[in-house]
Design a protein around this motif. Structure first.
Motif, mmCIF file in Angstrom:
data_model
loop_
_atom_site.group_PDB
_atom_site.id
_atom_site.type_symbol
_atom_site.label_atom_id
_atom_site.label_comp_id
_atom_site.label_asym_id
_atom_site.label_seq_id
_atom_site.Cartn_x
_atom_site.Cartn_y
_atom_site.Cartn_z
ATOM 1 N N ALA A 67 13.091 -6.539 16.387
ATOM 2 C CA ALA A 67 12.527 -7.567 15.505
ATOM 3 C C ALA A 67 11.633 -6.874 14.480
ATOM 4 C CB ALA A 67 11.747 -8.603 16.311
ATOM 5 N N THR A 68 12.249 -6.014 13.687
ATOM 6 C CA THR A 68 11.496 -5.141 12.785
ATOM 7 C C THR A 68 11.254 -5.737 11.405
ATOM 8 O OG1 THR A 68 13.622 -4.044 12.375
ATOM 9 C CG2 THR A 68 12.104 -2.968 13.902
ATOM 10 N N GLY A 69 11.857 -6.888 11.092
ATOM 11 C CA GLY A 69 11.557 -7.574 9.845
ATOM 12 C C GLY A 69 12.146 -6.919 8.612
ATOM 13 N N CYS A 70 11.475 -7.131 7.484
ATOM 14 C CA CYS A 70 11.959 -6.616 6.207
ATOM 15 C C CYS A 70 10.760 -6.195 5.348
ATOM 16 C CB CYS A 70 12.803 -7.653 5.478
ATOM 17 S SG CYS A 70 11.875 -9.108 4.943
ATOM 18 N N THR A 71 11.065 -5.631 4.197
ATOM 19 C CA THR A 71 10.029 -5.182 3.271
ATOM 20 C C THR A 71 10.464 -5.521 1.855
ATOM 21 O OG1 THR A 71 8.625 -3.289 2.715
ATOM 22 C CG2 THR A 71 10.981 -2.864 2.909
ATOM 23 N N PRO A 72 9.535 -5.701 0.911
ATOM 24 C CA PRO A 72 9.927 -6.053 -0.454
ATOM 25 C C PRO A 72 10.883 -5.024 -1.071
ATOM 26 C CG PRO A 72 7.577 -6.391 -0.173
ATOM 27 C CD PRO A 72 8.056 -5.703 1.067
ATOM 28 N N ARG A 73 11.891 -5.533 -1.751
ATOM 29 C CA ARG A 73 12.819 -4.660 -2.466
ATOM 30 C C ARG A 73 12.110 -4.050 -3.671
ATOM 31 N NH1 ARG A 73 16.625 -6.507 -6.668
ATOM 32 N NH2 ARG A 73 18.048 -4.791 -7.162
ATOM 33 N N VAL A 74 12.320 -2.762 -3.884
ATOM 34 C CA VAL A 74 11.698 -2.042 -4.994
ATOM 35 C C VAL A 74 12.795 -1.447 -5.868
ATOM 36 C CG1 VAL A 74 10.248 -0.083 -5.633
ATOM 37 C CG2 VAL A 74 9.598 -1.530 -3.700
ATOM 38 N N MET A 75 12.655 -1.614 -7.190
ATOM 39 C CA MET A 75 13.613 -1.066 -8.138
ATOM 40 C C MET A 75 13.071 0.249 -8.699
ATOM 41 S SD MET A 75 14.450 -4.637 -10.132
ATOM 42 C CE MET A 75 15.508 -3.831 -11.352
ATOM 43 N N ASP A 76 13.972 1.179 -8.971
ATOM 44 C CA ASP A 76 13.557 2.462 -9.534
ATOM 45 C C ASP A 76 12.892 2.301 -10.896
ATOM 46 O OD1 ASP A 76 14.584 3.739 -7.331
ATOM 47 O OD2 ASP A 76 16.520 4.191 -8.259
ATOM 48 N N THR A 77 13.239 1.230 -11.602
ATOM 49 C CA THR A 77 12.705 1.020 -12.946
ATOM 50 C C THR A 77 11.447 0.166 -12.958
ATOM 51 O OG1 THR A 77 14.156 -0.901 -13.230
ATOM 52 C CG2 THR A 77 14.981 1.236 -14.019
ATOM 53 N N ALA A 78 10.991 -0.229 -11.788
ATOM 54 C CA ALA A 78 9.773 -1.048 -11.692
ATOM 55 C C ALA A 78 9.084 -0.718 -10.380
ATOM 56 C CB ALA A 78 10.117 -2.536 -11.776
ATOM 57 N N VAL A 79 8.459 0.444 -10.338
ATOM 58 C CA VAL A 79 7.856 0.939 -9.105
ATOM 59 C C VAL A 79 6.431 0.388 -8.970
ATOM 60 C CG1 VAL A 79 7.175 2.983 -7.809
ATOM 61 C CG2 VAL A 79 9.243 3.034 -9.221
ATOM 62 N N PRO A 80 6.133 -0.322 -7.898
ATOM 63 C CA PRO A 80 4.781 -0.877 -7.720
ATOM 64 C C PRO A 80 3.730 0.223 -7.624
ATOM 65 C CG PRO A 80 6.350 -1.883 -6.204
ATOM 66 C CD PRO A 80 7.044 -0.713 -6.814
ATOM 67 N N ASP A 81 2.564 -0.036 -8.225
ATOM 68 C CA ASP A 81 1.451 0.900 -8.128
ATOM 69 C C ASP A 81 0.251 0.302 -7.399
ATOM 70 O OD1 ASP A 81 0.335 -0.858 -9.949
ATOM 71 O OD2 ASP A 81 0.409 0.526 -11.650
ATOM 72 N N GLY A 82 0.371 -0.968 -6.998
ATOM 73 C CA GLY A 82 -0.708 -1.615 -6.265
ATOM 74 C C GLY A 82 -1.875 -2.061 -7.118
ATOM 75 N N GLU A 83 -1.804 -1.829 -8.424
ATOM 76 C CA GLU A 83 -2.899 -2.197 -9.324
ATOM 77 C C GLU A 83 -2.452 -3.211 -10.376
ATOM 78 O OE1 GLU A 83 -4.287 1.445 -10.980
ATOM 79 O OE2 GLU A 83 -5.204 2.141 -9.124
ATOM 80 N N ARG A 84 -1.411 -2.871 -11.114
ATOM 81 C CA ARG A 84 -0.899 -3.752 -12.169
ATOM 82 C C ARG A 84 0.533 -4.201 -11.894
ATOM 83 N NH1 ARG A 84 -4.859 -5.589 -15.846
ATOM 84 N NH2 ARG A 84 -6.533 -4.035 -15.785
ATOM 85 N N ILE A 85 1.304 -3.329 -11.264
ATOM 86 C CA ILE A 85 2.678 -3.654 -10.867
ATOM 87 C C ILE A 85 2.656 -3.848 -9.361
ATOM 88 C CG2 ILE A 85 5.078 -2.896 -10.882
ATOM 89 C CD1 ILE A 85 4.405 -1.102 -13.257
ATOM 90 N N LEU A 86 2.902 -5.084 -8.926
ATOM 91 C CA LEU A 86 2.599 -5.468 -7.548
ATOM 92 C C LEU A 86 3.784 -6.108 -6.839
ATOM 93 C CD1 LEU A 86 -0.642 -7.298 -8.646
ATOM 94 C CD2 LEU A 86 -0.665 -5.148 -7.385
ATOM 95 N N THR A 87 3.897 -5.837 -5.537
ATOM 96 C CA THR A 87 4.761 -6.651 -4.686
ATOM 97 C C THR A 87 3.928 -7.812 -4.154
ATOM 98 O OG1 THR A 87 4.232 -5.573 -2.583
ATOM 99 C CG2 THR A 87 5.959 -4.545 -3.961
ATOM 100 N N TRP A 88 4.592 -8.748 -3.487
ATOM 101 C CA TRP A 88 3.847 -9.905 -2.966
ATOM 102 C C TRP A 88 2.934 -9.496 -1.802
ATOM 103 C CZ3 TRP A 88 9.309 -9.829 -2.232
ATOM 104 C CH2 TRP A 88 9.744 -9.618 -0.934
#
Length: 473
Positions: free
Chosen positions: A155-176
């Motif tokens: 029951a390991t769940g999932c993680t947000p999908r990340v695109m190579d052209t929109a890499v989250p930085d945790g500051e301005r580009i964010l996953t949920w």
């Protein structure tokens, strides 16, 4: 269950994991959960509980905006009096609440004798699971530990999908999962993705006072939902000031100074202070040891299971988002409960997705159960449909509710209720009587003859049933 006490090892402590552990313990098994981040999993710590808490805060804010229409205003001096959300305090409360929920789950598991191991779980072969240290520190597994298992649940769940052209930085580009670290509300938020997560969070930040642009690659928001319901939500979004860009697919997202730029595939650029990426998720099924017991997976990486949660490997079950059956915490929990009942010899009914009540926490909410409008239109089921707007409901008028409806789907002849949609504030509560009707195959006459409170929102459900009866005459 008779004979030797069975050992159950569960990899993952989210809803699929901890609910299955409770059932297994109740059935007399020796149960171990291996969890690397925290009990409750992403659902409690970073996804469902935090997002719905954020939405509840937003909805509370929205009541102030509607107060004037009810004859209620702010007293005192100053014409610019208004309610204001403070991101740091809001997010601190959200994370505290999530941590408290995780603590409560741990206490419940420990009270029934479940052993909890903080570490990374991996199948090491038939009937064998290894817990590896995630990192050094208090409360984490200090060494690799091996467990013998009669039953294994993944029951390991999932993680947000990340695109190579929109890499989250945790500051301005964010996953949920990263938005709760913000100490200030985004001045101009771009939400990419108009599925459930994107629509819910776009609604939340709009209600908190942010300037929101929603980038949707499809013709309308919530493309997988009832078309009438999605149209209501999109109209509400636009009326409240959200910019909705339909048929607009993101190509990339990049930092530029103190802001972000989202480039669309047609060359347009959308500028904002932050971008929230809600472009799907991927299952966490790599490095779990599935290959050691030849567990079948789909091309997407999701584990293949049957309706009692069995994988292709004997004695190994799977539950939750890692299976891709239906990404709902309630479904994950049910899959886990069914798995343990089946594995440990208790009475069990296979998973029935037609009985699942689902909800989208926009304002108004969208709740569904059973067969849908698309099922009817594409010929998968024959049904008569009745839709009642909430604008005629007296309780809705009292509460200044103008958007929404109740829709019922009924089998011709037998008049059995086979599905429904509710678009309304707290639709998540209103769908339950329709869910009971679908699960127990009630007819429109049985629903119509059941007393509803007057005035009440549920009165529209009874009224829709009465009208379906009249149509049969």
């Amino acid at each position: 269950m008779s004979g030797r006490q069975k050992n159950v090892v569960i990899i993952g402590g989210g809803p699929g994991g901890y609910e299955s552990a409770l059932v297994a313990a109740q059935l007399g098994a020796q149960v171990t959960i291996i969890e690397q981040t925290g009990l409750g999993g992403a659902a409690v710590l970073t996804d469902c509980v935090p997002s719905k808490t954020l939405i509840a805060t937003s909805d509370f804010m929205s009541r102030f905006a509607a107060a004037g229409r009810l004859g209620v205003g702010f007293e005192g001096t100053g014409e610019d009096q208004h309610a204001e959300a403070h991101a740091k305090q809001v997010n601190e409360r959200i994370l505290d609440l999530a941590e408290a929920q995780s603590h409560d789950i741990r206490a419940q598991l420990e009270s029934v004798g479940v052993r909890i191991v903080n570490g990374r779980g991996r199948i090491a072969g038939p009937g064998k699971v290894i817990a590896e240290p995630v990192h050094e520190g208090s409360g984490n597994a200090a060494r690799t530990e091996e467990f013998a298992a009669d039953v294994i649940l993944v029951a390991t769940g999932c993680t947000p999908r990340v695109m190579d052209t929109a890499v989250p930085d945790g500051e301005r580009i964010l996953t949920w999962q990263q938005i709760y670290a913000l100490t200030e509300l985004p001045e101009k938020l771009i939400v990419v993705g108009s599925g459930v997560t994107g629509a819910e969070l776009a609604h939340a930040y709009l209600g908190l006072g942010c300037d929101v642009t929603l980038v949707s690659s499809r013709d309308r928001v919530l493309p997988g939902e009832d078309a009438d319901a999605a149209t209501v939500i999109e109209n509400v979004f636009r009326r409240r000031g959200m910019t909705v860009l339909g048929r607009s697919r993101m190509k990339s997202a990049r930092r530029e100074g103190d802001g972000v730029v989202v480039t669309l595939e047609d060359g347009r650029e959308v500028q904002g202070s932050h971008v929230l990426l809600a472009v799907g998720s991927v299952p966490l099924t790599r490095e779990v040891g599935l290959e050691t017991v030849d567990i079948e997976t789909r091309d997407s990486g999701h584990i293949t299971v049957d309706r009692v949660s069995r994988t292709s490997a004997q004695g190994v079950y799977a539950a939750g988002d890692c299976t891709g059956v239906l990404p709902l915490a309630s479904v994950a929990a049910m899959q886990g409960r069914i798995a343990m009942a089946h594995a440990l010899g208790d009475a069990v009914s296979p998973l029935n997705l037609r009985g699942v009540c689902a909800n989208i926490f926009t304002d108004p909410e969208i709740a569904t159960v059973g067969y849908s409008q698309v099922d009817v239109e594409e010929g998968r089921i024959e049904a008569r449909v009745m839709t009642l707007p909430l604008s005629t409901n007296p309780r809705a008028k009292m509460r200044n509710i103008t958007d929404g409806f109740v829709k019922l789907f009924v089998r011709p002849g037998s008049t059995t209720i086979i599905g429904g949609v509710v678009v309304a504030p707290q639709a998540s509560e209103l769908i339950y009587p329709i869910g009971l009707a679908v699960q127990n195959r009630l007819t429109v006459d049985q629903v119509a003859s059941t007393f509803s409170v007057y005035p009440s929102m549920t009165g529209s459900i009874a009224e829709a049933a009465r009208r379906l009866h009249e149509a049969e005459i």
